[in-house]
Write a protein that holds these residues in place. Sequence first.
Motif, PDB file in Angstrom:
ATOM      1  N   GLN A 260     -25.958   3.259  -3.877  1.00 43.64           N
ATOM      2  CA  GLN A 260     -26.278   3.669  -3.475  1.00 43.64           C
ATOM      3  C   GLN A 260     -26.251   5.266  -3.900  1.00 43.64           C
ATOM      4  O   GLN A 260     -27.351   5.738  -3.349  1.00 43.64           O
ATOM      5  N   GLN A 261     -25.970   5.244  -5.459  1.00 49.98           N
ATOM      6  CA  GLN A 261     -26.361   6.479  -6.263  1.00 49.98           C
ATOM      7  C   GLN A 261     -27.940   6.485  -6.624  1.00 49.98           C
ATOM      8  O   GLN A 261     -28.518   7.457  -6.938  1.00 49.98           O
ATOM      9  N   ARG A 262     -28.521   4.807  -6.870  1.00 49.82           N
ATOM     10  CA  ARG A 262     -30.020   4.550  -7.514  1.00 49.82           C
ATOM     11  C   ARG A 262     -30.420   5.313  -6.151  1.00 49.82           C
ATOM     12  O   ARG A 262     -32.008   5.741  -6.063  1.00 49.82           O
ATOM     13  N   GLN A 263     -30.293   4.499  -4.947  1.00 48.85           N
ATOM     14  CA  GLN A 263     -31.335   5.084  -3.727  1.00 48.85           C
ATOM     15  C   GLN A 263     -31.319   6.190  -3.139  1.00 48.85           C
ATOM     16  O   GLN A 263     -32.328   6.759  -2.690  1.00 48.85           O
ATOM     17  N   ARG A 264     -30.304   7.214  -3.540  1.00 46.09           N
ATOM     18  CA  ARG A 264     -30.144   8.972  -2.921  1.00 46.09           C
ATOM     19  C   ARG A 264     -28.838   9.500  -3.425  1.00 46.09           C
ATOM     20  O   ARG A 264     -28.264   8.593  -4.290  1.00 46.09           O
ATOM     21  N   SER A 265     -29.302  10.517  -3.012  1.00 52.04           N
ATOM     22  CA  SER A 265     -27.962  11.574  -3.517  1.00 52.04           C
ATOM     23  C   SER A 265     -27.116  11.883  -2.701  1.00 52.04           C
ATOM     24  O   SER A 265     -27.481  12.956  -2.159  1.00 52.04           O
ATOM     25  N   LEU A 266     -26.223  11.372  -2.976  1.00 54.36           N
ATOM     26  CA  LEU A 266     -24.723  11.221  -2.233  1.00 54.36           C
ATOM     27  C   LEU A 266     -24.060  12.092  -2.463  1.00 54.36           C
ATOM     28  O   LEU A 266     -23.453  11.882  -4.300  1.00 54.36           O
ATOM     29  N   PRO A 267     -23.279  12.859  -2.081  1.00 56.65           N
ATOM     30  CA  PRO A 267     -22.241  13.434  -2.720  1.00 56.65           C
ATOM     31  C   PRO A 267     -21.357  12.445  -3.260  1.00 56.65           C
ATOM     32  O   PRO A 267     -20.848  11.349  -2.957  1.00 56.65           O
ATOM     33  N   VAL A 268     -20.448  12.679  -3.847  1.00 55.10           N
ATOM     34  CA  VAL A 268     -19.623  11.129  -4.716  1.00 55.10           C
ATOM     35  C   VAL A 268     -18.739  10.933  -4.284  1.00 55.10           C
ATOM     36  O   VAL A 268     -18.086   9.611  -4.246  1.00 55.10           O
ATOM     37  N   GLN A 269     -17.538  12.109  -3.194  1.00 53.99           N
ATOM     38  CA  GLN A 269     -16.531  11.715  -2.026  1.00 53.99           C
ATOM     39  C   GLN A 269     -17.733   9.926  -1.399  1.00 53.99           C
ATOM     40  O   GLN A 269     -16.232   9.614  -0.823  1.00 53.99           O
ATOM     41  N   GLN A 270     -18.576  10.882  -0.964  1.00 61.99           N
ATOM     42  CA  GLN A 270     -19.202  10.024  -0.351  1.00 61.99           C
ATOM     43  C   GLN A 270     -19.671   8.078  -1.094  1.00 61.99           C
ATOM     44  O   GLN A 270     -19.396   7.767   0.005  1.00 61.99           O
ATOM     45  N   GLN A 271     -20.012   8.086  -2.016  1.00 59.13           N
ATOM     46  CA  GLN A 271     -20.347   7.433  -3.154  1.00 59.13           C
ATOM     47  C   GLN A 271     -18.815   6.146  -2.953  1.00 59.13           C
ATOM     48  O   GLN A 271     -19.788   5.334  -2.965  1.00 59.13           O
ATOM     49  N   ILE A 272     -17.259   6.320  -2.854  1.00 57.74           N
ATOM     50  CA  ILE A 272     -16.532   5.904  -3.255  1.00 57.74           C
ATOM     51  C   ILE A 272     -15.888   4.789  -2.126  1.00 57.74           C
ATOM     52  O   ILE A 272     -16.620   5.460  -1.163  1.00 57.74           O
ATOM     53  N   GLN A 273     -16.476   3.386  -2.313  1.00 58.20           N
ATOM     54  CA  GLN A 273     -15.713   3.332  -0.952  1.00 58.20           C
ATOM     55  C   GLN A 273     -13.992   2.289  -1.168  1.00 58.20           C
ATOM     56  O   GLN A 273     -13.812   1.560  -1.433  1.00 58.20           O
ATOM     57  N   ARG A 274     -13.841   2.548  -0.424  1.00 60.73           N
ATOM     58  CA  ARG A 274     -12.476   2.358  -0.384  1.00 60.73           C
ATOM     59  C   ARG A 274     -12.193   0.912   0.796  1.00 60.73           C
ATOM     60  O   ARG A 274     -12.892   0.386   0.909  1.00 60.73           O
ATOM     61  N   PRO A 275     -11.209   0.055   0.047  1.00 64.82           N
ATOM     62  CA  PRO A 275     -10.679  -1.346   0.640  1.00 64.82           C
ATOM     63  C   PRO A 275     -10.662  -1.611   2.296  1.00 64.82           C
ATOM     64  O   PRO A 275     -10.001  -0.123   2.755  1.00 64.82           O
ATOM     65  N   GLN A 276     -11.266  -1.944   2.737  1.00 59.46           N
ATOM     66  CA  GLN A 276     -11.238  -2.279   3.661  1.00 59.46           C
ATOM     67  C   GLN A 276      -9.915  -3.344   4.736  1.00 59.46           C
ATOM     68  O   GLN A 276      -9.112  -4.077   3.590  1.00 59.46           O
ATOM     69  N   HIS A 277      -8.826  -2.533   5.886  1.00 60.95           N
ATOM     70  CA  HIS A 277      -7.689  -3.031   5.127  1.00 60.95           C
ATOM     71  C   HIS A 277      -7.691  -4.322   6.985  1.00 60.95           C
ATOM     72  O   HIS A 277      -9.189  -3.873   7.892  1.00 60.95           O
ATOM     73  N   GLN A 278      -7.519  -5.089   7.507  1.00 61.56           N
ATOM     74  CA  GLN A 278      -7.271  -5.435   8.775  1.00 61.56           C
ATOM     75  C   GLN A 278      -7.343  -4.347  10.025  1.00 61.56           C
ATOM     76  O   GLN A 278      -7.777  -4.738  10.798  1.00 61.56           O
ATOM     77  N   THR A 279      -6.263  -3.149  10.196  1.00 62.24           N
ATOM     78  CA  THR A 279      -6.467  -2.569  11.457  1.00 62.24           C
ATOM     79  C   THR A 279      -6.917  -1.732  11.258  1.00 62.24           C
ATOM     80  O   THR A 279      -6.424  -0.708   9.357  1.00 62.24           O
ATOM     81  N   THR A 280      -6.484  -0.631  11.764  1.00 60.21           N
ATOM     82  CA  THR A 280      -6.775   0.794  11.954  1.00 60.21           C
ATOM     83  C   THR A 280      -5.411   1.080  12.720  1.00 60.21           C
ATOM     84  O   THR A 280      -5.289   2.970  12.134  1.00 60.21           O
ATOM     85  N   ARG A 281      -4.609   0.809  12.372  1.00 56.08           N
ATOM     86  CA  ARG A 281      -3.582   1.213  13.241  1.00 56.08           C
ATOM     87  C   ARG A 281      -2.206   1.909  12.007  1.00 56.08           C
ATOM     88  O   ARG A 281      -1.837   0.952  10.782  1.00 56.08           O
ATOM     89  N   HIS A 282      -2.121   2.604  11.960  1.00 58.96           N
ATOM     90  CA  HIS A 282      -0.526   2.872  10.840  1.00 58.96           C
ATOM     91  C   HIS A 282       0.215   3.086  11.861  1.00 58.96           C
ATOM     92  O   HIS A 282       0.875   4.472  11.963  1.00 58.96           O
TER      93      HIS A 282
ATOM     94  N   LEU B  87      -0.994  -3.856   5.452  1.00 55.01           N
ATOM     95  CA  LEU B  87      -1.114  -3.740   7.077  1.00 55.01           C
ATOM     96  C   LEU B  87      -1.536  -3.077   7.860  1.00 55.01           C
ATOM     97  O   LEU B  87      -1.366  -3.340   8.987  1.00 55.01           O
ATOM     98  N   GLY B  88      -1.454  -1.860   7.301  1.00 54.03           N
ATOM     99  CA  GLY B  88      -1.984  -0.474   8.009  1.00 54.03           C
ATOM    100  C   GLY B  88      -0.768  -0.127   8.409  1.00 54.03           C
ATOM    101  O   GLY B  88      -0.496   1.023   9.422  1.00 54.03           O
ATOM    102  N   PHE B  89       0.710  -0.332   8.037  1.00 52.76           N
ATOM    103  CA  PHE B  89       1.719   0.906   7.871  1.00 52.76           C
ATOM    104  C   PHE B  89       2.065   0.949   7.057  1.00 52.76           C
ATOM    105  O   PHE B  89       2.203   1.600   5.426  1.00 52.76           O
ATOM    106  N   VAL B  90       2.708   2.723   7.965  1.00 59.02           N
ATOM    107  CA  VAL B  90       3.362   3.456   6.708  1.00 59.02           C
ATOM    108  C   VAL B  90       4.647   3.344   6.647  1.00 59.02           C
ATOM    109  O   VAL B  90       5.459   4.026   7.468  1.00 59.02           O
ATOM    110  N   PRO B  91       5.300   2.857   5.722  1.00 60.40           N
ATOM    111  CA  PRO B  91       6.656   2.696   5.302  1.00 60.40           C
ATOM    112  C   PRO B  91       7.373   3.677   4.789  1.00 60.40           C
ATOM    113  O   PRO B  91       6.986   4.427   3.371  1.00 60.40           O
ATOM    114  N   THR B  92       8.987   3.253   5.116  1.00 58.23           N
ATOM    115  CA  THR B  92       9.539   4.117   4.171  1.00 58.23           C
ATOM    116  C   THR B  92      10.345   3.464   3.964  1.00 58.23           C
ATOM    117  O   THR B  92      11.427   2.066   4.656  1.00 58.23           O
ATOM    118  N   LEU B  93      11.526   3.731   3.133  1.00 60.16           N
ATOM    119  CA  LEU B  93      12.200   2.787   1.944  1.00 60.16           C
ATOM    120  C   LEU B  93      14.102   3.236   2.306  1.00 60.16           C
ATOM    121  O   LEU B  93      13.904   4.548   1.779  1.00 60.16           O
TER     122      LEU B  93
END
Length: 573
Positions: free
Chosen positions: A419-441, A464-470
């Motif tokens: 992405q950096q070679r093809q176009r000048s994007l803001p750095v925060q847009q260049q970083i790819q986060r891991p993809q998870h199976q679900t978007t519900r939290h 698995l897309g949950f917000v846990p408390t211990l």
Amino acid sequence: FEQMLSLSTTAACSQARLGETLQRLRDAYKDLESTSARLQSLPSERLALDSAAVGEMLSDLQNAQRSLADAMLDAETEQVQSARADSALQQALIRAQLVPFAECSVRLGHAVSDAATETDKQVKFEIQGGEISLERSLFRQLLSPLEHLLRNAVVHGVETPAARVASGKSMQGLVSLQLQIDGTDLLISISDDGAGIDTAAVKEKLFGLGFDNTHSADALLHVLSQSGFSTLNQANHLAGRGLGLSAVQAFVDEHNGTLHMRTGSGDGVLFTMRIPQKIRVHQVVLVQSHSSLYAIPVNFVHSVIEDARFSALENYQYDGHEYRAIRLGDLLGHTGENARPCVHSVLVGAGDLRIALCVEQVIGYREIIAQPLGDQLTRLKRFTGGSVLADGRPALIPDLQRLLESTDFQVRHDSTSAQQRQRSLPVQQQIQRPQHQTTRHSTCLVVDDSITLRVAAEQMMLELGFVPTLARDGAEALELTRNELPDVLLVDIDMPQMNGFDFLRHVQLHHGQHDAAIIMISTRDFEEDRREAILLGAGAYLTKPYSRQQLQQALQKLGVADGSAVYSEPSSS
């Protein structure tokens, strides 16, 4: 020995907790001292300070102060002396398990000289890094694979004196072995100055078997590591049976390591073996990410930076090098939405990679005692160990070498570079986060008195897309659920203060007809426990240790997880 070391570790943890207790006593003493001072300063019209009763109380209070101060002084002295003794014992036990690698130099030298004699070759053997000490069991297991590699270097690599002279080389070949520590890993390199691997002979063998798969060094190594594969037509006691490299690869796989090979025509062969070490005492930088504590070994750390720019995940220039910024939580597979802004970064180096790990807080330098992980955390293949701090909180040690060299991270890293070679994007847009199976939290409460299983469940629920408390037991869970229940409850049965069944009875009493999904977990698999769990509202029952797939299936059964995708196990590469 392991039992002695475990007892020493337990004693050290007890010393840390004793130190915390002494601090609370100091605070109590200060409160007592303050109360005494305020009592004596009360105006006479509000209290007859000169009465015999009040005078007696003040005298008793002062005596209690002196007794408490004397007792604290004695306890602090004993605690310091005991802590020093425990530390010395622990260090002595650890050193007793270490062996200088140089102790095997004679044995390995004999292996090289015997192979050279049998093949009528002249070979010089060199060892670099012999002063490095290894854990005794690893030292013993390592000798046989090294002998295989050294014999291969002599038999298959180094040419005969006549062939070497004909090719312009000296009559005597060179086989070298080098050890070094990279981060917390043991890096072993074995090289020779021979003719290199006879790829023509390998291809001829493969052609006879109907294969041709030597287009790269890794593919060639994969072929050579197959059990029974050899370029020699006739086996002898040195080679030809196809067992050497397969035994080396089996050793590397058993220790979660890696084996790489580099070869060129006439340039010899270089084998590089990377083996994670089981280190007992770690010097670490303790950080917080996603409300959890992580211990980063100082061997990886180049610097610690506090800069508000890291909240935008900007790459960082330090000491002439660029460090690519990424959240530690993202690297570990957390969703990231419930994290506080990252204003600190730990600059780390692993191999050729330089990374700025963005975290919520840098707590500081610590020396911790590493403890082995349970089966569930081990399966994640993201941590080398863990530790329990003096205040009882767990801290995990990320396996940075594995995480940064993993296929998933490399794919995201390569994608970002493209992405950096093809176009000048803001750095925060260049970083790819891991993809998870679900978007519900959805929210989740994990109630378990085992630190290891508690943290393992937290990791799995995050992925698995949950917000846990211990919670550590039913009583603590009761406080956390007094006003509102989470979407999912993972409840252990056997816990101190209040067990899982009693906790669920309180939930029924206080929340009536709730719609929280309940999963009961236990080391026991008794039918009466299952019936009791169902009566108390549990919709699923898991037996420890349970896998992530089992947990996901239980969540799908209860209708709180998306069953359209299966979250696969992390890559071990």
